[in-house]
Design a protein around this motif. Structure first.
Motif, PDB file in Angstrom:
ATOM      1  N   UNK A 521       0.839  -1.183   0.000  1.00  0.00           N
ATOM      2  CA  UNK A 521       0.000   0.000   0.000  1.00  0.00           C
ATOM      3  C   UNK A 521       0.877   1.238   0.000  1.00  0.00           C
ATOM      4  N   UNK A 546      -2.857   4.220   5.539  1.00  0.00           N
ATOM      5  CA  UNK A 546      -3.353   5.353   6.322  1.00  0.00           C
ATOM      6  C   UNK A 546      -2.201   6.085   6.996  1.00  0.00           C
ATOM      7  N   UNK A 547      -1.240   5.326   7.489  1.00  0.00           N
ATOM      8  CA  UNK A 547      -0.171   5.954   8.270  1.00  0.00           C
ATOM      9  C   UNK A 547       1.136   5.195   8.147  1.00  0.00           C
ATOM     10  N   UNK A 548       2.197   5.915   8.346  1.00  0.00           N
ATOM     11  CA  UNK A 548       3.506   5.279   8.440  1.00  0.00           C
ATOM     12  C   UNK A 548       4.330   6.100   9.432  1.00  0.00           C
ATOM     13  N   UNK A 549       4.131   5.778  10.692  1.00  0.00           N
ATOM     14  CA  UNK A 549       4.762   6.534  11.774  1.00  0.00           C
ATOM     15  C   UNK A 549       5.298   5.561  12.811  1.00  0.00           C
ATOM     16  N   UNK A 551       5.438   4.922  16.551  1.00  0.00           N
ATOM     17  CA  UNK A 551       4.672   5.457  17.665  1.00  0.00           C
ATOM     18  C   UNK A 551       5.583   6.050  18.723  1.00  0.00           C
ATOM     19  N   UNK A 554      11.865   6.350  21.739  1.00  0.00           N
ATOM     20  CA  UNK A 554      12.279   6.217  23.117  1.00  0.00           C
ATOM     21  C   UNK A 554      13.367   7.209  23.474  1.00  0.00           C
ATOM     22  N   UNK A 560      18.087   2.832  17.072  1.00  0.00           N
ATOM     23  CA  UNK A 560      17.284   1.738  16.527  1.00  0.00           C
ATOM     24  C   UNK A 560      16.234   2.244  15.556  1.00  0.00           C
ATOM     25  N   UNK A 565      14.279   3.209   9.912  1.00  0.00           N
ATOM     26  CA  UNK A 565      13.982   4.097   8.786  1.00  0.00           C
ATOM     27  C   UNK A 565      14.947   3.851   7.633  1.00  0.00           C
ATOM     28  N   UNK A 568      13.740   0.829   5.872  1.00  0.00           N
ATOM     29  CA  UNK A 568      12.578   1.150   5.030  1.00  0.00           C
ATOM     30  C   UNK A 568      13.022   1.842   3.748  1.00  0.00           C
TER      31      UNK A 568
ATOM     32  N   UNK B  51      10.892  -3.537  24.400  1.00  0.00           N
ATOM     33  CA  UNK B  51      12.257  -3.726  23.910  1.00  0.00           C
ATOM     34  C   UNK B  51      13.209  -2.724  24.567  1.00  0.00           C
ATOM     35  N   UNK B  52      12.779  -2.180  25.718  1.00  0.00           N
ATOM     36  CA  UNK B  52      13.679  -1.273  26.427  1.00  0.00           C
ATOM     37  C   UNK B  52      14.710  -2.078  27.193  1.00  0.00           C
ATOM     38  N   UNK B 192       0.254   6.788  30.494  1.00  0.00           N
ATOM     39  CA  UNK B 192       0.597   6.105  29.239  1.00  0.00           C
ATOM     40  C   UNK B 192      -0.531   5.152  28.900  1.00  0.00           C
ATOM     41  N   UNK B 223       0.055   5.333  22.732  1.00  0.00           N
ATOM     42  CA  UNK B 223       0.971   4.633  21.835  1.00  0.00           C
ATOM     43  C   UNK B 223       0.275   3.514  21.087  1.00  0.00           C
ATOM     44  N   UNK B 224       0.611   3.411  19.841  1.00  0.00           N
ATOM     45  CA  UNK B 224       0.187   2.262  19.037  1.00  0.00           C
ATOM     46  C   UNK B 224       1.099   1.101  19.437  1.00  0.00           C
ATOM     47  N   UNK B 226       3.374  -1.701  19.065  1.00  0.00           N
ATOM     48  CA  UNK B 226       4.127  -2.186  17.897  1.00  0.00           C
ATOM     49  C   UNK B 226       4.911  -3.430  18.261  1.00  0.00           C
ATOM     50  N   UNK B 228       8.051  -5.212  18.292  1.00  0.00           N
ATOM     51  CA  UNK B 228       9.473  -4.913  18.152  1.00  0.00           C
ATOM     52  C   UNK B 228      10.249  -6.208  17.977  1.00  0.00           C
ATOM     53  N   UNK B 243      -3.952  -2.823  10.126  1.00  0.00           N
ATOM     54  CA  UNK B 243      -3.535  -1.431   9.916  1.00  0.00           C
ATOM     55  C   UNK B 243      -4.706  -0.449   9.897  1.00  0.00           C
ATOM     56  N   UNK B 244      -5.760  -0.854   9.162  1.00  0.00           N
ATOM     57  CA  UNK B 244      -6.880   0.061   9.016  1.00  0.00           C
ATOM     58  C   UNK B 244      -7.638   0.236  10.326  1.00  0.00           C
ATOM     59  N   UNK B 247      -5.639   2.402  12.505  1.00  0.00           N
ATOM     60  CA  UNK B 247      -5.708   3.804  12.078  1.00  0.00           C
ATOM     61  C   UNK B 247      -7.035   4.425  12.498  1.00  0.00           C
ATOM     62  N   UNK B 248      -8.122   3.619  12.437  1.00  0.00           N
ATOM     63  CA  UNK B 248      -9.422   4.113  12.910  1.00  0.00           C
ATOM     64  C   UNK B 248      -9.337   4.488  14.388  1.00  0.00           C
ATOM     65  N   UNK B 250      -6.701   5.310  16.077  1.00  0.00           N
ATOM     66  CA  UNK B 250      -5.876   6.503  16.260  1.00  0.00           C
ATOM     67  C   UNK B 250      -6.688   7.766  15.949  1.00  0.00           C
ATOM     68  N   UNK B 267       3.739  13.163  18.027  1.00  0.00           N
ATOM     69  CA  UNK B 267       3.155  11.954  17.473  1.00  0.00           C
ATOM     70  C   UNK B 267       2.232  11.226  18.453  1.00  0.00           C
ATOM     71  N   UNK B 268       2.727  10.963  19.655  1.00  0.00           N
ATOM     72  CA  UNK B 268       1.936  10.171  20.593  1.00  0.00           C
ATOM     73  C   UNK B 268       1.593  10.924  21.875  1.00  0.00           C
ATOM     74  N   UNK B 401       7.416   8.683   8.649  1.00  0.00           N
ATOM     75  CA  UNK B 401       8.565   7.869   8.220  1.00  0.00           C
ATOM     76  C   UNK B 401       9.016   8.245   6.813  1.00  0.00           C
TER      77      UNK B 401
END
Lengths: 598, 410
Positions: A521, A546-549, A551, A554, A560, A565, A568, B51-52, B192, B223-224, B226, B228, B243-244, B247-248, B250, B267-268, B401
């Protein structure tokens, strides 16, 4: 000359030709134990791996027969695949006899039959040999029956052997001496030598394997190729044992090599006749043909910077493969590459694999296509080797496609599905015969259907039991159209195909839906369409991402995320840009690899 | 540090598109603001998505090596002082791991040690990351007394089922109680939250948000979730919304928070007026920070350039090195060619982007160094370039990104 026997081995892949050849060489002491590498005649790595012989080679053997005499047996190896039928016919033309090797556990296969007919047409004495009789599944009686029934050769005196264990090898050698006629020829007549094979050697240039039919040849003789008239000075002659051994001369009836300081392989065409410039033969040996590529495909480097490397690699391959053709080609989607012509699909596979393996190239290969004859309204006829080059329909009076005659051998259990497949591929049945448990089907098939996916489909519907041989028959007018694929409204030239109108819509839908799955996409909706001219036959939409961010970034650690990026971005760089749309290589590869994941 | 340097101006006649030769090293006119990060690396249990740099204490019930950690971190700070000499610290963040496992007395010792060694702004924001468990909540008041003035609670969700799937050790009720206790002691509390959790519906995600909003807190981070790499979730991902659907969620979260008077400033991150996280804003405006404790990252500017460093990552290794004054695992100067990307990677996370002059003052490079990239980003509708600010467009925020990749050097 009475002590010379020239023979080759006709066998289906895996029926043990190479193993038998090894045994014969070993028995006659052609190589010491240390030099004896299994399957010596298949010298290329690839051949050993695929178990097929690509370049014909030869071995001159000395055999002391039971009659006490020493015979000079020349084994002329033949390529074992349908793409190389012309080479096979030239190899057979150089022989007086042929061993017909049939796997006693499997029976006769299509290529064996085709090659055997070629031998019989050239009055070559066929000596049936039943191999692998050491296997528990061996059924010599059945195999004998099939040979008689299918090929029509008397198999009552077929020799039973096992090349693997060495059983019956002496009987095979005795049969060669007894049943293969000694060559006839006139050593005093003007020289006529048939080129069986030729290849390029880095040190001495072109090496030609020849069968001297009449006359004699010595170093310092001035030779002449009868097809081109080109003349060269003969530098060296000799034989292969299979090591190369120099000789003072080659005479009528003998098989050996000629080195004449030739740089271009094209000068020494297989099937051509060599004569002496000073005392030329009146006419060449029959059967010479210029071979033309039947299948074309575009080859592109995955990394566009490797274009020069690809050209160098192709040039090196052509040194040893005169049937490989290529010329530069530009695709909007794939960049700079080459349109390459091959003898057939196997030949194409081999070239691709050698490029990848020996030259370390990463390639994208477009769908293979046949050569179409396009008659324009102006009356002119042009040959089209690349679907993207097909002129506008408005200018085209008719399109002719190549038709092949395919001979298919298969166990009767699979006749139904195979006939269905042939009909689906627009085949017309010419003949169908039952030979015991085996069935022989003969079909006229459009070659473009065959290069598309016929082999794979045939293999799958017959569970691998069907064998196929084909030969070109004729060009025939057909209702063909060019099917284009458009991504985001832009034509992807590398994906255009020529198909029959009846299957265009189905194929268009199939390709469009496959592309939709494969193109990731993007930041916007992307339309994937299949079109015949301006008429859209299929449409799919790749919904926008819809998005590529990321989140979370850290606190202090950016490394990392930066790597992510970078990855990508690296991925994007390997994509091909069509309009605004980034298409990954994999999408091309998967679409071009037609149907195999269905 | 007091000397002022002059930022070179592009030679006349050079178009903005032609690449400008970069100076050998950044020419900073003044050091950026400084923050302090302290890493506490232990957790009771490691969450499968995390992953911290966090570690469980070896052996059940064995005590945390709190005293050793304190001693080492103070020695680490001591050893770092020459690098930040004379610079005022504007914020402190104690993160982890689970720093709320620290005793109040231990935290007091730490903050006292910091105050004794660094000039701390009187209004410095001092944040502690805390787990909303019963044990920790009991200490919140004493944390306040020790000098913590902002608490960041890792709530993630109020839904017991979701919390279970995330491997959290607290439940929804505990979370609610912890917030109440936190708010009794702290004016500033961040929650958070995570969304796009395994098998989560849009309604469930919004329910979590409503619960959080009901506490009237001034700051929320959403936060979304993710996957890791090198985490259990990364190896075998749970069934998360696609994904969709994510996104809804968010979009719904963002509009709900806007209606509730929150500014979506990063962003977050979401804040009511004047409730922004100053410590994080310092990262996002490419400020300096000293990072101490196992695996902590630091970024420090000086007239010699910009340096990134990382402390020994594994707690045992860090504690072991402390005795010999060996704290730093990695230290490297950020090359001038990397600086534009690093600057953008932080500042473009902010909805408001950055003041144009900030680029030169933080990177020591002329803005002309990224003229071509800026133009490309503008052309793709990802970036808005104003007279004195540069900020991502809405599209740029959604495709951050893609925007940032434009600034990555090939």
């Amino acid at each position: 000359m009475q002590h010379i026997r020239n023979f080759s081995i006709i066998a289906h892949i895996d029926h043990g030709k190479s193993t038998l050849a090894d045994r014969l060489i070993q028995y006659c002491g052609g190589l010491s134990e240390r030099e004896m590498e299994s399957q010596v005649l298949d010298s290329m790595d690839l051949e050993r791996e695929r178990g097929i012989t690509i370049k014909a080679q030869t071995a001159a053997l000395h055999y002391r027969a039971r009659d006490g005499q020493v015979y000079n047996l020349n084994l002329i190896d033949t390529p074992g695949h349908v793409d190389f039928s012309y080479e096979v016919s030239r190899s057979l033309a150089a022989c007086e006899g042929a061993l017909l090797v049939v796997d006693a556990s499997q029976g006769v296969e299509a290529q064996t039959v085709a090659n055997c007919y070629t031998a019989l047409e050239q009055d070559v004495e066929v000596v049936p040999v039943l191999n692998k009789i050491d296997l528990p599944a061996a059924d010599p009686e059945n195999a004998r029956g099939e040979i008689e029934d299918v090929i029509g050769v008397d198999a009552s005196e077929a020799i039973l052997c096992s090349a693997k264990t060495g059983l019956g090898i002496e009987e095979v050698l005795e049969a060669i001496v007894a049943r293969v006629p000694a060559p006839k020829g006139d050593t005093q007549a003007p020289l006529k030598a048939l080129i069986i094979d030729s290849w390029f050697d880095n040190y001495v240039g072109v090496v030609m394997l020849v069968r001297v039919v009449d006359g004699q040849l010595r170093p310092k003789d001035k030779i002449q190729f009868m097809s081109s008239g080109l003349q060269y000075l003969c530098e060296q002659v000799g034989v292969f044992t299979p090591k190369s051994v120099g000789r003072e001369q080659l005479s009528a009836g003998e098989v050996g090599f000629i080195i004449a300081g030739i740089k271009e392989l094209e000068a020494a065409k297989v099937g051509d006749t060599i004569t002496l410039a000073g005392k030329p033969a009146a006419e060449p040996l029959p059967g010479f043909k210029e071979i033309k590529p039947q299948v074309f495909a575009g080859l592109y480097p995955v990394e566009s910077s490797e274009y020069d490397q690809l050209r160098d690699s192709l040039e090196k391959l052509r040194l040893n493969d005169a049937s490989l053709q290529f010329e530069p080609e530009v695709s909007q989607a794939l960049g700079f590459g080459f349109r390459c012509g091959f003898l057939g699909l196997l030949h194409m596979d081999i070239v691709q694999e050698r490029l990848e393996r020996e030259f370390d190239m990463d390639l994208i290969t477009t769908a293979p296509t046949v050569v179409y004859e396009v008659v324009l309204n102006s009356g002119e006829t042009i040959r089209i080797e690349n679907p993207a080059k097909l002129p506008d329909t408005g200018k085209v009076a008719e399109i002719r496609e190549p038709i092949i005659t395919a001979t298919i051998f298969l166990p009767q259990d699979y006749v139904g599905p195979v006939i269905t497949l042939c009909n689906l591929k627009r085949g017309v049945q010419v003949d169908m015969r039952y030979h015991g448990r085996q069935v022989q089907l003969i079909y006229d098939l459009p070659m473009n259907e065959v290069v598309m996916d016929f082999f794979d489909k045939l293999k799958s519907v017959s569970r691998g039991y069907a064998s196929l041989d084909y030969e070109f028959k004729e060009y025939r007018t057909a209702d063909l159209v060019k099917l284009d694929l458009l991504v985001g409204g832009e034509k992807v030239d590398a994906l255009s195909v020529i198909v029959h109108r009846a299957s265009a819509q189905y194929r268009g839908r199939e390709l469009a839906s496959k592309l939709r799955e494969l193109i990731p996409r993007q930041m916007f909706d992307v339309a994937v369409q299949a079109a015949i001219g301006s008429h859209i036959v299929a449409r799919e939409t790749i919904k926008a991402l819809r998005k590529n961010v990321l989140a979370k970034c850290y606190g202090g650690d950016i490394t990392r995320k930066k790597k992510l990026l970078e990855k990508q971005k690296e991925g994007k760089k390997r994509m091909k840009q069509v309009g605004n749309v980034e298409i990954p290589q994999e999408a091309f590869l998967a679409v071009l690899r037609v149907d195999d994941n269905k | 540090m007091n000397e002022r340097r002059i930022i070179p101006i592009a030679p006349a006649g050079r178009g903005l598109d032609s690449p400008l030769p970069l100076p050998q090293r950044p020419q900073l006119s003044a050091p950026p603001p400084l923050a302090l990060y302290v890493h506490f690396p232990w957790c009771v249990r490691k969450c499968p998505y995390c992953d911290f740099n966090s570690h469980t204490v070896r052996g059940e019930g064995s005590p945390l090596p709190e005293a050793e950690w304190l001693q080492a971190v103070v020695a680490d700070l001591e050893a770092s002082l020459p690098q930040v000499w004379g610079r005022r610290v504007h914020s402190i963040f104690i993160g982890g791991g689970t720093p709320s496992l620290l005793s109040a007395a231990g935290l007091d010792t730490l903050l006292t040690a910091i105050r004794m060694r660094l000039p701390l702004d009187p209004l410095a924001e001092i944040t502690l990351e805390a787990n909303p468990g019963t044990v920790e909540a009991a200490r919140f008041r004493d944390y306040r007394a020790a000098g913590i003035n902002r608490l960041s609670l890792g709530i993630q969700s109020f839904d017991d089922a979701m919390l279970g799937r995330l491997g959290r050790i607290h439940g929804g009720d505990e979370a609610r109680r912890a917030i109440e206790i936190a708010q009794a002691s702290f004016e500033r509390v961040n929650l958070d939250l995570m969304y796009a959790l395994p098998e989560q519906s849009l309604a469930q995600a919004l329910a979590d948000l409503e619960t959080a909003l009901a506490f009237g807190t001034g700051h929320l981070s959403c936060y979304h979730l993710t996957m890791e790499p090198n985490t259990p979730f990364g190896h075998s991902p749970p069934p998360v919304p696609d994904e969709d659907a994510a996104a809804d969620m968010q979009d719904a979260i963002e509009s709900r928070l806007a209606a509730a008077g929150f500014e979506h400033y990063e962003t977050s991150a979401f804040a009511r007026p004047n409730q922004h996280s100053r410590h994080n804003l310092n990262y996002w405006s490419f400020g300096d920070y000293l990072g101490i404790g196992p695996g902590a990252h630091g970024k420090l500017s000086s007239h010699e350039g910009i340096v990134r460093e990382m402390r020994h990552k594994h707690p045992a290794r860090y504690l072991e090195g402390a005795a010999k004054g060996d704290f730093v695992q990695e230290r490297r100067e950020v090359g001038v060619e990397e600086l534009p990307f690093e600057f953008m990677m932080n500042t473009l996370r902010l909805t408001g982007g950055f003041q144009t002059s900030l680029f030169a003052s933080r990177t020591g490079l002329p803005l002309a160094a990224v003229a071509a990239e800026l133009k490309q980003a503008q052309a793709r509708g990802l970036l808005e370039v104003g007279s004195d600010f540069i900020r991502p467009t809405e599209r740029g925020r959604h495709f951050l990104n893609d925007l940032l990749q434009l600034f990555l050097k090939d």
